[in-house]
Design a protein around this motif. Structure first.
Motif, PDB file in Angstrom:
ATOM      1  N   PRO A  92      -6.018 -12.815  25.579  1.00 46.46           N
ATOM      2  CA  PRO A  92      -5.460 -14.171  25.412  1.00 46.46           C
ATOM      3  C   PRO A  92      -6.477 -15.151  24.811  1.00 46.46           C
ATOM      4  CG  PRO A  92      -6.085 -13.858  27.685  1.00 46.46           C
ATOM      5  CD  PRO A  92      -6.418 -12.576  26.984  1.00 46.46           C
ATOM      6  N   ARG A  93      -7.616 -14.616  24.360  1.00 43.85           N
ATOM      7  CA  ARG A  93      -8.684 -15.418  23.731  1.00 43.85           C
ATOM      8  C   ARG A  93      -9.164 -16.537  24.641  1.00 43.85           C
ATOM      9  NH1 ARG A  93      -6.507 -16.587  17.804  1.00 43.85           N
ATOM     10  NH2 ARG A  93      -7.747 -18.455  18.204  1.00 43.85           N
ATOM     11  N   LEU A  94      -9.639 -16.132  25.838  1.00 49.40           N
ATOM     12  CA  LEU A  94     -10.141 -17.081  26.814  1.00 49.40           C
ATOM     13  C   LEU A  94     -11.663 -17.023  26.957  1.00 49.40           C
ATOM     14  CD1 LEU A  94      -7.468 -16.759  29.660  1.00 49.40           C
ATOM     15  CD2 LEU A  94      -7.729 -18.605  27.986  1.00 49.40           C
ATOM     16  N   LEU A  95     -12.329 -16.297  26.069  1.00 54.18           N
ATOM     17  CA  LEU A  95     -13.784 -16.252  26.093  1.00 54.18           C
ATOM     18  C   LEU A  95     -14.357 -17.574  25.587  1.00 54.18           C
ATOM     19  CD1 LEU A  95     -14.400 -12.632  24.765  1.00 54.18           C
ATOM     20  CD2 LEU A  95     -14.846 -13.461  27.071  1.00 54.18           C
TER      21      LEU A  95
ATOM     22  N   LYS B   5      -6.075 -13.338  14.843  1.00 47.64           N
ATOM     23  CA  LYS B   5      -5.940 -14.057  13.581  1.00 47.64           C
ATOM     24  C   LYS B   5      -5.105 -15.334  13.709  1.00 47.64           C
ATOM     25  CE  LYS B   5      -6.540  -9.971  10.672  1.00 47.64           C
ATOM     26  NZ  LYS B   5      -5.925  -9.070   9.658  1.00 47.64           N
ATOM     27  N   LEU B   6      -4.569 -15.602  14.908  1.00 47.20           N
ATOM     28  CA  LEU B   6      -3.761 -16.803  15.094  1.00 47.20           C
ATOM     29  C   LEU B   6      -4.655 -18.035  15.206  1.00 47.20           C
ATOM     30  CD1 LEU B   6      -1.070 -15.694  17.710  1.00 47.20           C
ATOM     31  CD2 LEU B   6      -0.918 -15.666  15.216  1.00 47.20           C
ATOM     32  N   ASP B   7      -4.170 -19.178  14.722  1.00 45.91           N
ATOM     33  CA  ASP B   7      -4.914 -20.411  14.954  1.00 45.91           C
ATOM     34  C   ASP B   7      -4.689 -20.854  16.400  1.00 45.91           C
ATOM     35  OD1 ASP B   7      -2.461 -21.822  15.147  1.00 45.91           O
ATOM     36  OD2 ASP B   7      -2.474 -22.286  13.003  1.00 45.91           O
ATOM     37  N   GLU B   8      -5.477 -21.819  16.868  1.00 49.23           N
ATOM     38  CA  GLU B   8      -5.454 -22.205  18.277  1.00 49.23           C
ATOM     39  C   GLU B   8      -4.095 -22.776  18.691  1.00 49.23           C
ATOM     40  OE1 GLU B   8      -6.518 -22.590  22.147  1.00 49.23           O
ATOM     41  OE2 GLU B   8      -7.478 -21.440  20.535  1.00 49.23           O
ATOM     42  N   ARG B   9      -3.420 -23.472  17.788  1.00 49.95           N
ATOM     43  CA  ARG B   9      -2.118 -24.047  18.126  1.00 49.95           C
ATOM     44  C   ARG B   9      -1.113 -22.945  18.427  1.00 49.95           C
ATOM     45  NH1 ARG B   9       1.398 -28.250  14.320  1.00 49.95           N
ATOM     46  NH2 ARG B   9       3.187 -28.432  15.748  1.00 49.95           N
ATOM     47  N   ASP B  10      -1.072 -21.912  17.590  1.00 46.47           N
ATOM     48  CA  ASP B  10      -0.151 -20.794  17.830  1.00 46.47           C
ATOM     49  C   ASP B  10      -0.559 -20.014  19.079  1.00 46.47           C
ATOM     50  OD1 ASP B  10       1.392 -21.415  15.643  1.00 46.47           O
ATOM     51  OD2 ASP B  10       0.330 -20.051  14.294  1.00 46.47           O
ATOM     52  N   MET B  11      -1.867 -19.921  19.312  1.00 44.35           N
ATOM     53  CA  MET B  11      -2.343 -19.157  20.466  1.00 44.35           C
ATOM     54  C   MET B  11      -1.946 -19.828  21.769  1.00 44.35           C
ATOM     55  SD  MET B  11      -3.813 -16.287  20.796  1.00 44.35           S
ATOM     56  CE  MET B  11      -3.681 -15.528  22.421  1.00 44.35           C
TER      57      MET B  11
END
Length: 559
Positions: free
Chosen positions: A74-77, A98-104
């Motif tokens: 979930p890109r929480l690092l 490859k998703l930007d932060e808004r989409d993530m």
């Protein structure tokens, strides 16, 4: 340093799913951290799939790369200090890296959710349970307060919170550990995610609550056809609840396959080491005629309940209610029970660290009536090792200062050379390199820090040591090492131990006698062999069932 794995005959293709497309695909994932101008690799070449309705357990010791891998999904690092030199993380075919932060942000909390190890630090202490469970629904779907209220009650009911309406306005500190973890699961399931990542969700819980939480997760997974990535170091949990297992060490997956196959015929030496790491053996044989070091009779610790404007006492919490026990030289008495049963309160009262009523005799001397100053001279003979090796050591002091601090207090005339020699001897005895004594706690692993805590207790040559959950925060292999160390030290020095734990496997390996506590009272006591072979109390039977998967425990203990 990353090392190449020994090739395993098992691969992720050993298990197939009815769905031709896995829900989650991790391919050749690498994770590194920047510190100054240096790059430290934390994981490399990690690949696995998870299908809908499947549980994959990611196992390994602390530092193996489990949590780093899980947090990458979930890109929480802590980006940009953490980064991915290579790899793909595909959820339903879409590469999350490859998703930007808004989409993530749309993915987190809706498609992927996490349950963390310690619910008390994960929940906001200033917000009510209803606010925290409802927040994630409002953030992703913007539904109204009335619908949120209804859905929160429904979620709390699903996760087994008793009388959920009465808990809506409660704060986290007003719930038990098991109830807080159930609230965390309710938050994670609020938006019916496709993937649930559970990072050591039961480590801090009692065996009965642990079994209830795991049964709950398994039931919810089946009903919702949800994929679960389960991070743990407890192989007993893995065997009972995981469909497949991936074993990690040094940042790589070294073996993967169906759970039963891994347990029946592990191929990699590291997997074999993990499976053999459970605490084994028996405690040193105690002498029934040895001197009594510590004894309590009819010990009581009651905390007043005060209410109203004038704060009148309206009742008492009977944390310890009329308990008697004795511990002889060379003997270990195990104290077991769930959180809130009074185990730690009993130990603290025996050490005169909290007020109590009843008789406390230490080395033949009644110490109950002594003033605080008068008990100071006894402290060198009664020591304690706490549960959390991270919080028990001052980060500002070197190991030499931490271990030698007690000597400075109780033997103020000792010359610096003598003090240093004592510190070196204590560290060597617990299996640590004496040259490390000038380093600081953060430079050591959890197991090494617990050894430092033991050295700090032993340097004063005590007669009695209270061990309060000293292995619960450690990996299985490190647990076995610490148990072996404690047994060896006891045999060498004739130490008397009061061993407090909810881990019955560790108690069986270390204690000569056991008392079982519930609601401040002893419900059963006797030799360890007799208690484990034939428990008499329904409560003891429930604890055994939960610890050793003997039988279903539903309804055997209080929620």
């Amino acid at each position: 340093m990353l090392v190449a794995p020994i090739p395993s005959p098992r691969t992720d293709t050993d298990v197939t799913s009815s769905d031709p497309q896995p829900l989650l695909e991790v391919r050749n994932l690498a994770v590194s951290f920047r510190q100054g101008g240096t790059v430290f690799p934390a994981a490399e070449g990690v690949s696995f799939d998870i299908a809908r309705g499947e549980t994959l357990a990611l196992v390994g010791e602390s530092g193996s790369g489990k949590s780093v891998t899980a947090l990458s999904i979930p890109r929480l690092l802590p980006y940009p200090a953490a980064f991915h030199p290579s790899g793909e993380v595909r959820l339903n075919g879409r590469d999350l890296l490859k998703l930007d932060e808004r989409d993530m942000r749309q993915v987190r909390g809706r498609d992927i959710t996490m349950v963390f190890q310690e619910p008390m630090t994960s929940l906001n202490p200033l917000h009510t349970i209803e606010q925290q469970v409802g927040e994630i629904m409002r953030a992703h779907f913007g539904i109204g307060q009335k619908e949120v209220h209804t859905r929160v009650i429904d979620l709390l009911t699903q996760v087994g919170i008793p009388d959920p309406r009465s808990r809506l306005n409660a704060y986290p500190h007003q719930l038990s550990g098991g109830q807080r973890q159930r609230v965390m699961i309710a938050i994670a399931l609020a938006n019916e995610p496709a993937l649930l990542i559970a990072d050591e969700p039961t480590t801090a819980l009692d065996v009965t609550v642990q079994a209830q939480i795991l049964n709950l997760l398994d039931d919810l997974k089946r009903r919702r056809n949800m994929a679960v990535l389960f991070i743990t170091h407890d192989l007993g949990i893995v065997r009972r609840f995981a469909d497949r297992v991936a074993v990690m060490t040094n940042g790589r997956i070294v073996e993967m396959g169906p759970t039963e196959a891994i347990f029946a015929d592990p191929q990699h030496p590291y997997t074999q080491k993990l499976l053999a790491a459970e605490p084994k053996g028996a405690p040193p044989v105690s002498n029934p005629t040895a001197p009594v070091i510590a004894e309590v009779k009819d010990l009581k610790v009651w905390f007043p309940i005060k209410r109203g404007f004038l704060r009148r006492t309206v009742g008492y919490i009977k944390a310890v209610d009329g308990i008697s026990l004795k511990v002889r030289a060379g003997q270990t008495v195990g104290v077991v029970g769930e959180s809130g049963s009074g185990k730690t309160t009993l130990g603290l009262a025996l050490l005169r660290l909290i007020s109590s009523e009843g008789s406390i005799v230490f080395m033949g001397r009644d110490i109950q009536g002594l003033k605080s100053k008068a008990t100071r001279s006894l402290r060198k003979d009664m020591q304690v090792v706490f549960q959390d090796p991270f919080g028990a050591l001052s980060p500002r002091l070197s190991i030499a200062d931490i271990v030698g601090e007690g000597l400075s207090v109780h033997r103020p005339g000792m010359k610096p050379q003598e003090l240093d020699a004592k510190v070196v001897s204590a560290l060597t005895e617990v299996g640590l390199d004496a040259e490390t004594r000038f380093r600081y706690p953060h430079e050591f692993s959890g197991g090494q820090r617990q050894r430092i805590s033991i050295a700090r207790a032993l340097v004063l040559e005590p007669k009695f040591v209270m061990l309060d959950e000293p292995t619960s925060a450690l990996d299985m292999s490190v647990q076995a090492e610490v148990v072996d160390l404690l047994r060896a030290l006891q045999a060498r020095h004739g130490l008397a131990y009061l061993f407090i734990s909810h881990d019955l496997k560790v108690v069986r390996a270390l204690a000569n006698d056991v008392i079982v506590m519930k609601d401040g009272k002893v419900v059963e006591e006797g030799s360890t062999e007799a208690i484990f072979a034939s428990p008499q109390s329904p409560y003891t039977k429930a604890l055994m069932a939960a610890a050793f998967n003997i039988e279903a425990i539903e309804g055997s203990v209080r929620q």
